[in-house]
Scaffold this motif. Sequence first.
Motif, PDB file in Angstrom:
ATOM      1  N   LEU A   1       1.520   6.902  -6.986  1.00  0.00           N
ATOM      2  CA  LEU A   1       0.356   7.734  -7.179  1.00  0.00           C
ATOM      3  C   LEU A   1       0.827   9.056  -7.219  1.00  0.00           C
ATOM      4  O   LEU A   1       0.262   9.915  -7.626  1.00  0.00           O
ATOM      5  N   HIS A   2       1.614   9.503  -5.916  1.00  0.00           N
ATOM      6  CA  HIS A   2       2.020  10.769  -5.523  1.00  0.00           C
ATOM      7  C   HIS A   2       2.933  11.202  -6.619  1.00  0.00           C
ATOM      8  O   HIS A   2       2.847  12.298  -7.133  1.00  0.00           O
TER       9      HIS A   2
ATOM     10  N   ILE B   1       1.017  -1.184  -0.029  1.00  0.00           N
ATOM     11  CA  ILE B   1      -0.061   0.064  -0.060  1.00  0.00           C
ATOM     12  C   ILE B   1       0.986   1.191  -0.073  1.00  0.00           C
ATOM     13  O   ILE B   1       0.669   2.151  -0.653  1.00  0.00           O
ATOM     14  N   ASN B   2       1.936   1.240   0.755  1.00  0.00           N
ATOM     15  CA  ASN B   2       2.775   2.301   0.855  1.00  0.00           C
ATOM     16  C   ASN B   2       3.507   2.589  -0.392  1.00  0.00           C
ATOM     17  O   ASN B   2       3.701   3.816  -1.020  1.00  0.00           O
ATOM     18  N   GLN B   3       3.872   1.525  -1.213  1.00  0.00           N
ATOM     19  CA  GLN B   3       4.622   1.718  -2.621  1.00  0.00           C
ATOM     20  C   GLN B   3       3.470   2.211  -3.502  1.00  0.00           C
ATOM     21  O   GLN B   3       3.782   3.081  -4.345  1.00  0.00           O
ATOM     22  N   CYS B   4       2.435   1.926  -3.427  1.00  0.00           N
ATOM     23  CA  CYS B   4       1.283   2.447  -4.398  1.00  0.00           C
ATOM     24  C   CYS B   4       1.092   3.839  -4.213  1.00  0.00           C
ATOM     25  O   CYS B   4       0.764   4.507  -5.072  1.00  0.00           O
ATOM     26  N   LYS B   5       0.997   4.213  -2.897  1.00  0.00           N
ATOM     27  CA  LYS B   5       0.931   5.458  -2.408  1.00  0.00           C
ATOM     28  C   LYS B   5       1.945   6.305  -3.142  1.00  0.00           C
ATOM     29  O   LYS B   5       1.677   7.450  -3.717  1.00  0.00           O
ATOM     30  N   ARG B   6       3.152   5.912  -2.975  1.00  0.00           N
ATOM     31  CA  ARG B   6       4.313   6.588  -3.659  1.00  0.00           C
ATOM     32  C   ARG B   6       4.328   6.689  -5.156  1.00  0.00           C
ATOM     33  O   ARG B   6       4.377   7.940  -5.693  1.00  0.00           O
TER      34      ARG B   6
END
Length: 59
Positions: free
Chosen positions: A18-19, A11-16
Amino acid sequence: MSYKESTLNFINQCKRVLHVAKKPDKDEFINVAKITGIGIIIIGVIGFAVTFIAQLLGG
């Protein structure tokens, strides 16, 4: 690494991603569409040529 840790890591990698990602402008989108279209046409022509040659050689 547990299931919960790996899920949170994902999830943290996906957020990164998308950011950092941005919406392409009109010119960039048109260029990507043109290149993709040309690639599809080239692959289609190659496939047609291979099929045509195979039919000629096969009888």
